[in-house]
Write a protein that holds these residues in place. Sequence first.
Motif, short mmCIF file in Angstrom:
data_model
loop_
_atom_site.label_atom_id
_atom_site.label_comp_id
_atom_site.label_asym_id
_atom_site.label_seq_id
_atom_site.Cartn_x
_atom_site.Cartn_y
_atom_site.Cartn_z
N GLU A 53 -10.25 -51.20 -29.28
CA GLU A 53 -11.12 -52.37 -29.13
C GLU A 53 -11.59 -52.54 -27.69
O GLU A 53 -12.74 -52.94 -27.45
N GLU A 54 -10.74 -52.23 -26.74
CA GLU A 54 -11.13 -52.32 -25.33
C GLU A 54 -12.27 -51.36 -25.02
O GLU A 54 -13.26 -51.72 -24.36
N ILE A 55 -12.13 -50.11 -25.48
CA ILE A 55 -13.17 -49.11 -25.22
C ILE A 55 -14.45 -49.48 -25.96
O ILE A 55 -15.56 -49.35 -25.42
N ALA A 56 -14.32 -49.95 -27.19
CA ALA A 56 -15.49 -50.35 -27.97
C ALA A 56 -16.23 -51.51 -27.31
O ALA A 56 -17.46 -51.54 -27.28
N GLU A 57 -15.50 -52.46 -26.79
CA GLU A 57 -16.15 -53.59 -26.10
C GLU A 57 -16.91 -53.11 -24.87
O GLU A 57 -18.04 -53.55 -24.60
N SER A 58 -16.32 -52.18 -24.13
CA SER A 58 -17.00 -51.61 -22.98
C SER A 58 -18.30 -50.94 -23.41
O SER A 58 -19.35 -51.11 -22.77
N MET A 59 -18.26 -50.20 -24.51
CA MET A 59 -19.45 -49.52 -25.02
C MET A 59 -20.54 -50.52 -25.38
O MET A 59 -21.71 -50.34 -25.01
N THR A 60 -20.17 -51.56 -26.10
CA THR A 60 -21.15 -52.56 -26.50
C THR A 60 -21.75 -53.25 -25.29
O THR A 60 -22.97 -53.46 -25.22
N ARG A 61 -20.93 -53.59 -24.32
CA ARG A 61 -21.45 -54.27 -23.13
C ARG A 61 -22.31 -53.35 -22.27
O ARG A 61 -23.21 -53.82 -21.56
N GLU A 62 -22.06 -52.04 -22.33
CA GLU A 62 -22.85 -51.12 -21.51
C GLU A 62 -24.16 -50.68 -22.15
O GLU A 62 -25.16 -50.52 -21.46
N MET A 63 -24.15 -50.39 -23.49
CA MET A 63 -25.38 -49.85 -24.08
C MET A 63 -25.92 -50.66 -25.24
O MET A 63 -26.98 -50.35 -25.76
N GLY A 64 -25.22 -51.71 -25.67
CA GLY A 64 -25.84 -52.69 -26.55
C GLY A 64 -25.56 -52.59 -28.02
O GLY A 64 -25.84 -53.55 -28.76
N LYS A 65 -25.05 -51.46 -28.53
CA LYS A 65 -24.83 -51.38 -29.98
C LYS A 65 -23.80 -52.41 -30.42
O LYS A 65 -23.00 -52.88 -29.60
N THR A 66 -23.80 -52.75 -31.68
CA THR A 66 -22.92 -53.81 -32.14
C THR A 66 -21.45 -53.40 -31.99
O THR A 66 -21.12 -52.21 -32.01
N PHE A 67 -20.60 -54.40 -31.87
CA PHE A 67 -19.16 -54.15 -31.71
C PHE A 67 -18.61 -53.37 -32.90
O PHE A 67 -17.76 -52.50 -32.75
N MET A 68 -19.12 -53.68 -34.10
CA MET A 68 -18.68 -52.95 -35.28
C MET A 68 -19.01 -51.47 -35.15
O MET A 68 -18.18 -50.60 -35.44
N GLU A 69 -20.23 -51.16 -34.72
CA GLU A 69 -20.62 -49.76 -34.53
C GLU A 69 -19.79 -49.10 -33.43
O GLU A 69 -19.40 -47.93 -33.55
N SER A 70 -19.54 -49.83 -32.36
CA SER A 70 -18.77 -49.28 -31.25
C SER A 70 -17.34 -48.96 -31.67
O SER A 70 -16.77 -47.93 -31.28
N LYS A 71 -16.75 -49.84 -32.48
CA LYS A 71 -15.40 -49.56 -32.98
C LYS A 71 -15.41 -48.32 -33.88
O LYS A 71 -14.50 -47.48 -33.81
N GLY A 72 -16.43 -48.21 -34.71
CA GLY A 72 -16.53 -47.04 -35.57
C GLY A 72 -16.69 -45.75 -34.78
O GLY A 72 -16.07 -44.73 -35.10
N GLU A 73 -17.49 -45.81 -33.72
CA GLU A 73 -17.69 -44.62 -32.88
C GLU A 73 -16.41 -44.24 -32.14
O GLU A 73 -16.08 -43.06 -32.02
N THR A 74 -15.70 -45.23 -31.64
CA THR A 74 -14.45 -44.94 -30.93
C THR A 74 -13.42 -44.34 -31.88
O THR A 74 -12.71 -43.39 -31.54
N ALA A 75 -13.36 -44.87 -33.09
CA ALA A 75 -12.46 -44.30 -34.10
C ALA A 75 -12.86 -42.86 -34.42
O ALA A 75 -12.00 -42.00 -34.65
N ARG A 76 -14.14 -42.60 -34.43
CA ARG A 76 -14.60 -41.22 -34.63
C ARG A 76 -14.14 -40.33 -33.49
O ARG A 76 -13.73 -39.19 -33.70
N GLY A 77 -14.20 -40.83 -32.26
CA GLY A 77 -13.69 -40.06 -31.12
C GLY A 77 -12.23 -39.70 -31.29
O GLY A 77 -11.82 -38.57 -30.99
N VAL A 78 -11.44 -40.64 -31.77
CA VAL A 78 -10.01 -40.39 -32.04
C VAL A 78 -9.87 -39.27 -33.07
O VAL A 78 -9.07 -38.35 -32.91
N ALA A 79 -10.65 -39.37 -34.14
CA ALA A 79 -10.57 -38.36 -35.21
C ALA A 79 -10.99 -36.98 -34.73
O ALA A 79 -10.41 -35.97 -35.12
N ILE A 80 -12.01 -36.94 -33.87
CA ILE A 80 -12.46 -35.64 -33.32
C ILE A 80 -11.36 -35.00 -32.49
O ILE A 80 -11.10 -33.80 -32.59
#
Length: 490
Positions: free
Chosen positions: A90-117
């Motif tokens: 959630e910390e990384i996702a919030e940083s992403m949303t605050r830096e490039m604007g995508k929704t927090f839900m999308e940012s959490k999904g992307e961070t989870a994808r990074g974990v899976a990768i």
Amino acid sequence: MQNTIEKGVKTYLNYINGEWSTSSTKEVLSSINPANKDEIVGYVQSSSREDLDTAVAAAKEAQKAWRKLSGAARGDFLYKAAAIMESRLEEIAESMTREMGKTFMESKGETARGVAILRYYAGEGMRKVGDVIPSQESDALLFTTRVPLGVVGVIAPWNFPVAIPIWKMAPALIYGNAVVLKPASEVAVTAAKIMECFDEAGIPAGVVNVVTGKGSVIGQGIIDHPDINGITFTGSNTVGKQVGKGALNRGAKYQLEMGGKNPVIISKDADLDLAVDGTISGGLRSTGQKCTATSRVFVQSAVYDEFKEKLLAKVKELKVGSGMEGETWMGPCASESQLNTVLYYIEKGKEEGATLLYGGERPSENGLDNGFYVQPTVFENVTIDMAIAKEEIFGPVLALIKVETIEEALELANDTEFGLSASIYTKDIQNILSFINEIEAGLVRVNAETAGVELQAPFGGMKQSSSHSREQGQAAIEFFTSIKTVFLKA
């Protein structure tokens, strides 16, 4: 460039040879929240070629020992980094949303994808890296193995600040390379948080490095550096071609993933509700800032009016606002520059005779005028020669194009220099087979949006969308290693 630091705003450092360090320039760049241009998310280093040289030297030295570790041992570091990233999701996702604007839900999904990768490629350390080949000589052994390139330069974009760097770094690392990452300055705070996960995982010093700064300095430095053996790049076609030319001139291996002008075809027998949802999600999620985003919508005339009515009804319901607000469906453009690009193409569409059905304006209510917002936009009466039908906009703009037949739709869909992704909505098996066989795209999706690919599958484009290599899945080994053929005779 900036020397005056706003009080209370954190400054993030380069990560070189296992240490956090300021740049030799002593200058920083601001990371701005696109939802509120007055908010500075953090400061990052405006580095010099000297800083890059230090990072490359550290990577070159560290790679000697790193490549000698077993694949399983290298994978252990990726597993550890994945667990740490998951704990900080959630910390990384919030940083992403605050830096490039995508929704927090999308940012959490992307961070989870990074974990899976990370976990996927950690497992790659236990998979085969070669083949035994029958030799003509009965007392000889002929086989192949794979060896790392050496030092890999990663030039990553701002639209997926977690997933894209990780899907480049993870395979590079598991196959025995060392990495120097140059993230986009707009999302360099998020990149620093990724590096914190690798650092906490105890990855050996120098194996992963991050150097932030201007593309003209650090990006060009990676292109030119004689000790960088491979470059993996995602970004615009203009810069990608510069990367390719520079790498070719000095004999470095390169991988380019670039633009798209991705079509969706809506057949007269399609499930229109499903097609509308997929078109909106594919074209407007992440504010259209995906290389696989839906841009051109080819609709058979028999269902054109019904599809348009359903599409507009749903687009008008979309909530535009800060990505950190739970009810927001679409956030701002990632930067003022990107906003201006989108507004330029909207005006160009109107000038060239397309009909603006909805959107196209900057919203101003509730303080949105202080961010880089634009309404989701839909055009019709678009012809294939218009700029909005030919050029990548990288924004929330859909161009509706009426067609009579699937054959016409396929011909028009292929009338582009790009070939990244494409989709069709239909129940007709002949339509499906024709689409799969004839569409000129590296990613083909049936009854699903153009955007998105599963991490275990190869990803890449055709024509001007790619250098024709593939990322993700087991296909990644083709870029990040070289084949060594061995003939062994006692």
